[in-house]
Design a protein around this motif. Structure first.
Motif, mmCIF file in Angstrom:
data_model
loop_
_atom_site.group_PDB
_atom_site.id
_atom_site.type_symbol
_atom_site.label_atom_id
_atom_site.label_comp_id
_atom_site.label_asym_id
_atom_site.label_seq_id
_atom_site.Cartn_x
_atom_site.Cartn_y
_atom_site.Cartn_z
ATOM 1 N N VAL A 161 0.837 -1.201 0.000
ATOM 2 C CA VAL A 161 0.000 0.000 0.000
ATOM 3 C C VAL A 161 0.869 1.247 0.000
ATOM 4 O O VAL A 161 0.644 2.194 -0.776
ATOM 5 C CB VAL A 161 -0.948 -0.002 1.220
ATOM 6 C CG1 VAL A 161 -1.692 1.322 1.321
ATOM 7 C CG2 VAL A 161 -1.934 -1.161 1.126
ATOM 8 N N GLU A 162 1.888 1.266 0.858
ATOM 9 C CA GLU A 162 2.756 2.442 0.967
ATOM 10 C C GLU A 162 3.547 2.689 -0.307
ATOM 11 O O GLU A 162 3.894 3.843 -0.609
ATOM 12 C CB GLU A 162 3.689 2.265 2.166
ATOM 13 C CG GLU A 162 2.960 2.301 3.510
ATOM 14 C CD GLU A 162 3.845 1.965 4.678
ATOM 15 O OE1 GLU A 162 4.990 1.505 4.442
ATOM 16 O OE2 GLU A 162 3.410 2.143 5.838
ATOM 17 N N GLU A 163 3.816 1.632 -1.050
ATOM 18 C CA GLU A 163 4.541 1.774 -2.316
ATOM 19 C C GLU A 163 3.609 2.095 -3.486
ATOM 20 O O GLU A 163 4.060 2.217 -4.626
ATOM 21 C CB GLU A 163 5.321 0.492 -2.627
ATOM 22 C CG GLU A 163 6.461 0.206 -1.674
ATOM 23 C CD GLU A 163 7.579 1.229 -1.794
ATOM 24 O OE1 GLU A 163 7.797 1.737 -2.924
ATOM 25 O OE2 GLU A 163 8.217 1.531 -0.767
ATOM 26 N N GLY A 164 2.312 2.258 -3.209
ATOM 27 C CA GLY A 164 1.365 2.591 -4.264
ATOM 28 C C GLY A 164 1.089 1.453 -5.217
ATOM 29 O O GLY A 164 0.670 1.675 -6.359
ATOM 30 N N MET A 165 1.282 0.220 -4.758
ATOM 31 C CA MET A 165 1.117 -0.946 -5.630
ATOM 32 C C MET A 165 -0.289 -1.523 -5.552
ATOM 33 O O MET A 165 -0.749 -2.177 -6.488
ATOM 34 C CB MET A 165 2.162 -2.004 -5.267
ATOM 35 C CG MET A 165 3.589 -1.484 -5.381
ATOM 36 S SD MET A 165 4.819 -2.505 -4.518
ATOM 37 C CE MET A 165 5.015 -3.847 -5.672
ATOM 38 N N LEU A 166 -0.964 -1.296 -4.432
ATOM 39 C CA LEU A 166 -2.330 -1.795 -4.302
ATOM 40 C C LEU A 166 -3.089 -0.978 -3.276
ATOM 41 O O LEU A 166 -2.508 -0.226 -2.495
ATOM 42 C CB LEU A 166 -2.351 -3.290 -3.931
ATOM 43 C CG LEU A 166 -1.693 -3.770 -2.622
ATOM 44 C CD1 LEU A 166 -2.575 -3.512 -1.408
ATOM 45 C CD2 LEU A 166 -1.369 -5.247 -2.714
ATOM 46 N N GLU A 167 -4.391 -1.109 -3.312
ATOM 47 C CA GLU A 167 -5.286 -0.532 -2.306
ATOM 48 C C GLU A 167 -6.080 -1.663 -1.670
ATOM 49 O O GLU A 167 -6.470 -2.617 -2.357
ATOM 50 C CB GLU A 167 -6.252 0.467 -2.940
ATOM 51 C CG GLU A 167 -5.595 1.691 -3.535
ATOM 52 C CD GLU A 167 -6.574 2.572 -4.281
ATOM 53 O OE1 GLU A 167 -6.191 3.707 -4.608
ATOM 54 O OE2 GLU A 167 -7.711 2.105 -4.567
ATOM 55 N N VAL A 168 -6.313 -1.569 -0.385
ATOM 56 C CA VAL A 168 -7.107 -2.565 0.323
ATOM 57 C C VAL A 168 -8.555 -2.079 0.366
ATOM 58 O O VAL A 168 -8.836 -1.000 0.886
ATOM 59 C CB VAL A 168 -6.583 -2.797 1.755
ATOM 60 C CG1 VAL A 168 -7.462 -3.813 2.486
ATOM 61 C CG2 VAL A 168 -5.130 -3.287 1.712
ATOM 62 N N ARG A 174 -7.243 -3.987 -4.612
ATOM 63 C CA ARG A 174 -7.201 -3.459 -5.972
ATOM 64 C C ARG A 174 -5.739 -3.330 -6.378
ATOM 65 O O ARG A 174 -5.012 -2.511 -5.830
ATOM 66 C CB ARG A 174 -7.900 -2.102 -6.035
ATOM 67 C CG ARG A 174 -9.401 -2.181 -5.833
ATOM 68 C CD ARG A 174 -10.006 -0.826 -5.493
ATOM 69 N NE ARG A 174 -9.580 0.232 -6.398
ATOM 70 C CZ ARG A 174 -10.170 0.530 -7.556
ATOM 71 N NH1 ARG A 174 -11.227 -0.182 -7.949
ATOM 72 N NH2 ARG A 174 -9.735 1.518 -8.305
ATOM 73 N N MET A 175 -5.332 -4.163 -7.330
ATOM 74 C CA MET A 175 -3.965 -4.101 -7.842
ATOM 75 C C MET A 175 -3.890 -2.933 -8.818
ATOM 76 O O MET A 175 -4.522 -2.941 -9.880
ATOM 77 C CB MET A 175 -3.605 -5.415 -8.533
ATOM 78 C CG MET A 175 -3.798 -6.657 -7.668
ATOM 79 S SD MET A 175 -2.575 -6.780 -6.351
ATOM 80 C CE MET A 175 -1.110 -7.236 -7.286
ATOM 81 N N LEU A 176 -3.114 -1.909 -8.430
ATOM 82 C CA LEU A 176 -3.096 -0.671 -9.202
ATOM 83 C C LEU A 176 -2.195 -0.789 -10.428
ATOM 84 O O LEU A 176 -1.226 -1.558 -10.431
ATOM 85 C CB LEU A 176 -2.614 0.467 -8.305
ATOM 86 C CG LEU A 176 -3.478 0.726 -7.059
ATOM 87 C CD1 LEU A 176 -2.858 1.833 -6.211
ATOM 88 C CD2 LEU A 176 -4.907 1.075 -7.454
ATOM 89 N N PRO A 177 -2.489 -0.033 -11.478
ATOM 90 C CA PRO A 177 -1.642 -0.072 -12.683
ATOM 91 C C PRO A 177 -0.223 0.391 -12.367
ATOM 92 O O PRO A 177 -0.023 1.375 -11.647
ATOM 93 C CB PRO A 177 -2.339 0.912 -13.636
ATOM 94 C CG PRO A 177 -3.729 1.061 -13.121
ATOM 95 C CD PRO A 177 -3.633 0.882 -11.640
ATOM 96 N N ILE A 178 0.746 -0.337 -12.891
ATOM 97 C CA ILE A 178 2.142 0.071 -12.714
ATOM 98 C C ILE A 178 2.845 0.199 -14.058
ATOM 99 O O ILE A 178 4.003 0.602 -14.109
ATOM 100 C CB ILE A 178 2.907 -0.927 -11.814
ATOM 101 C CG1 ILE A 178 2.888 -2.331 -12.419
ATOM 102 C CG2 ILE A 178 2.348 -0.931 -10.400
ATOM 103 C CD1 ILE A 178 3.758 -3.321 -11.663
ATOM 104 N N GLU A 179 2.142 -0.147 -15.141
ATOM 105 C CA GLU A 179 2.689 -0.005 -16.480
ATOM 106 C C GLU A 179 1.632 0.624 -17.382
ATOM 107 O O GLU A 179 0.430 0.513 -17.119
ATOM 108 C CB GLU A 179 3.108 -1.370 -17.043
ATOM 109 C CG GLU A 179 4.224 -2.044 -16.244
ATOM 110 C CD GLU A 179 4.514 -3.458 -16.738
ATOM 111 O OE1 GLU A 179 3.892 -3.860 -17.757
ATOM 112 O OE2 GLU A 179 5.316 -4.160 -16.110
#
Length: 344
Positions: A283-290, A325-330
């Motif tokens: 979460v802190e790395e902006g990779m997903l939201e709970v 929610r797996m956030l977009p990273i690409e």
């Protein structure tokens, strides 16, 4: 896909297949199959799917084959489960591959298992157009939908129902139709969708459907425990590398619960906190939201109070579940929702 029509609503696999599985697009041939099954004294098992079959689906069919001589697999991307902003248009549709997997599985089922038991086999695939199951049409906006729909309250408003308020209404409606059309003795679902299984158990009890809801263990990737899902294809290589974190978080919570049994139980908030600690770095790395982490009893999914102690008496059968929610990273990626659960 090349095929020949053998009868109305009944299409075989591609012509190169030596033992085609009938593919039913209409209701009457399935009713005839049901009558034949009843007259032969056999039971019929149903495995409902939305296609894009994977190992998890096949494990459900194998389980059903150990308890029923006749199996029906439905492949239907149910519009009523999707909201206007969701991924109905791009949901993976791989019918030819799905049918070939089922044909290959039937070849295995034709063999005897080591104990000499003759397993059941897939007698048909139900693959209707939406107009067959929703003759009045099915716009995605629930306010514009017409006809008969089924709701299970208040279960449908909890957990998954908060972010997807339309979802369980769609599930309950399409399963009611499938149960009525196919009249299975048992229907098989995976534990990954635990709330769905609880909704459907309530449905069949309240509406007196003569069908058993059989819940089978979640099929997981052996490397990191990620629950198998047709939507996992959306993750891409990089996100897939850490997608197992939700299951690992739930397992961390389970370990706190089990360790606490020796001292008479542990507060619910401690169990959930252990799970959240695993997810926090992502979460802190902006990779997903709970979206949620939940600890609830298994009947009506009533949440445990934070200070409530969960011990063996209260914890057995409790459901710890979560959605991220797996956030977009690409570039070009969209958000991918993952859900999972463990039973304490």
């Amino acid at each position: 896909m090349e095929s020949t029509m053998s009868s109305p609503g009944n299409t075989p696999l591609p012509s190169h297949s030596p033992n085609p599985i009938p593919v039913y697009s209409t209701i009457a041939p399935l009713r005839s199959l049901r009558r034949q099954t009843t007259l032969s004294g056999q039971t019929i098992g149903l495995v409902p799917t939305m296609g894009a079959l994977h190992t998890g689906h096949l494990s459900l069919i194998l389980h059903a084959a150990h308890h029923n001589r006749t199996l029906v697999v439905s492949i239907f991307v149910n519009p009523a489960q999707f909201a206007p902003h969701e991924d109905l248009a791009i949901y993976p549709r791989t019918l030819e591959s799905d049918l070939q997997q089922l044909h290959n599985l039937n070849a295995q089922l034709d063999l005897q298992d080591p104990t000499g038991t003759v397993l059941g086999r897939i007698a048909g695939v139900f693959h209707p157009e939406p107009s067959i199951l929703y003759p009045r049409g099915i716009p995605l906006d629930p306010m514009k939908q017409r006809g008969a729909f089924v709701s299970v309250e208040p279960l449908s408003k909890k957990l998954e129902g908060v972010s997807r308020p339309h979802f369980f209404r769609g599930v309950a409606t399409v399963c009611s139709k499938l149960f009525n059309i196919i009249q299975p003795d048992a229907a098989y679902f995976g534990q990954k969708d635990v709330q769905q299984t609880i909704v459907l158990k309530t449905l069949v009890a309240d509406l007196h459907f003569p069908v058993r809801i059989v819940v089978c263990p979640t099929a997981r990737d052996q490397t990191d425990g990620l629950a198998l899902s047709s939507r996992n294809v959306y993750l891409g290589k990089t996100r897939r590398a850490y997608a197992g974190c939700l299951y690992q978080a739930l397992e961390a919570g389970r370990r706190v619960y089990e360790d606490g049994l020796e001292r008479g139980g542990v507060e619910a908030k401690e169990i959930l906190s252990a799970a959240m600690m695993v997810l926090r770095v992502f979460v802190e790395e902006g990779m997903l939201e709970v979206e949620y982490l939940s600890l609830a009893e298994s009947g009506e999914l009533e949440e445990f109070e934070p200070e409530e102690k969960v011990n063996r008496e209260r914890g057995e059968g409790a459901v710890m579940s979560g959605a991220v929610r797996m956030l977009p990273i690409e570039e070009g990626q969209g958000v991918v929702r993952l859900i999972d659960n463990v039973i304490l």
